[in-house]
Design an enzyme around this catalytic site. Sequence first.
Site, PDB file in Angstrom:
ATOM      1  CB  CYS A  39     -73.298 -33.723  60.851  1.00 55.11           C
ATOM      2  SG  CYS A  39     -73.109 -34.784  62.302  1.00 55.11           S
ATOM      3  CB  CYS A  47     -75.280 -34.827  57.061  1.00 52.32           C
ATOM      4  SG  CYS A  47     -73.871 -35.949  56.965  1.00 52.32           S
ATOM      5  CB  CYS A  54     -79.319 -40.286  62.682  1.00 55.64           C
ATOM      6  SG  CYS A  54     -80.032 -39.932  64.298  1.00 55.64           S
ATOM      7  CB  CYS A  71     -71.047 -41.780  59.243  1.00 53.47           C
ATOM      8  SG  CYS A  71     -70.090 -40.345  59.759  1.00 53.47           S
ATOM      9  CB  CYS A  72     -75.772 -41.977  61.729  1.00 50.22           C
ATOM     10  SG  CYS A  72     -76.187 -40.655  60.568  1.00 50.22           S
TER      11      CYS A  72
END
Length: 251
Positions: A216, A219, A244, A132-133
């Site tokens: 985010c 997170c 990340c 996702c990162c």
Amino acid sequence: MGNQYKRNILNENVTKFTQEQVDELNSTIKTTEEALQWVSDNLHPKVAKASSFGAEDAVVMDIMLKINPNFRFFTLDTGRLPQETYDIMDIVRKKYNISIEVLFPDTKEVEEMVKEKGLNLFYESVDNRKLCCEIRKVHPMNKMLNTLDGWITGLRRDQTKNREDVKIFQLDHGHGEILKINPIVNWTWEQIQEYIKKNNLPYNSLLDKGFPSIGCEPCTRAIKPGEDIRAGRWWWEQDGNKECGLHIDHK
């Protein structure tokens, strides 16, 4: 040294640096202001500050704009940022009368990731979180850095063990040997807070809610008393050196 770099910039699409040049810079330039003045004189406009609008970014951006009001800034809008981060973006833009380049992830990549793994995939595994990162942050960052000769960060040595050896100037091995400039690498968290208060800087309101490190929304959480300042990042993972992917040394 400065003139040599300027000639390179004029003659090449992207300037590549050597370790010898970086070592020389680190041996002669010691302060935040000296580093940013050198960057302004030698790399502008093919250099930009990456900002997530945390406390460190407030400090670096203020110092940069005192040196060169035309410095460039960019940010990564992952699509999952807290509202407070969007708020401070507009506050900073209006205060300094600057343009902030906003980078977005590739829509198709995000759609395929969500279709296959769900909206909250990052909670399920470290690999999912890193994916996702990578899609939301690393890929758009790579596109930007491929157009620059250098980029400026808010990294500090005392943030994580992974950053203990960071210097003011570094080679970015993952992006064609451009320069990575870390002008406040020697600052402490206390110095960051003091500068913000002394200069009455606008800052992300999440800092007052216990968020010394901001990412985010899903997170990041507020830290508890006595916790490391980055304990709130990817708080469900146990590794204390979580990253990340933006600041991984690819050498």
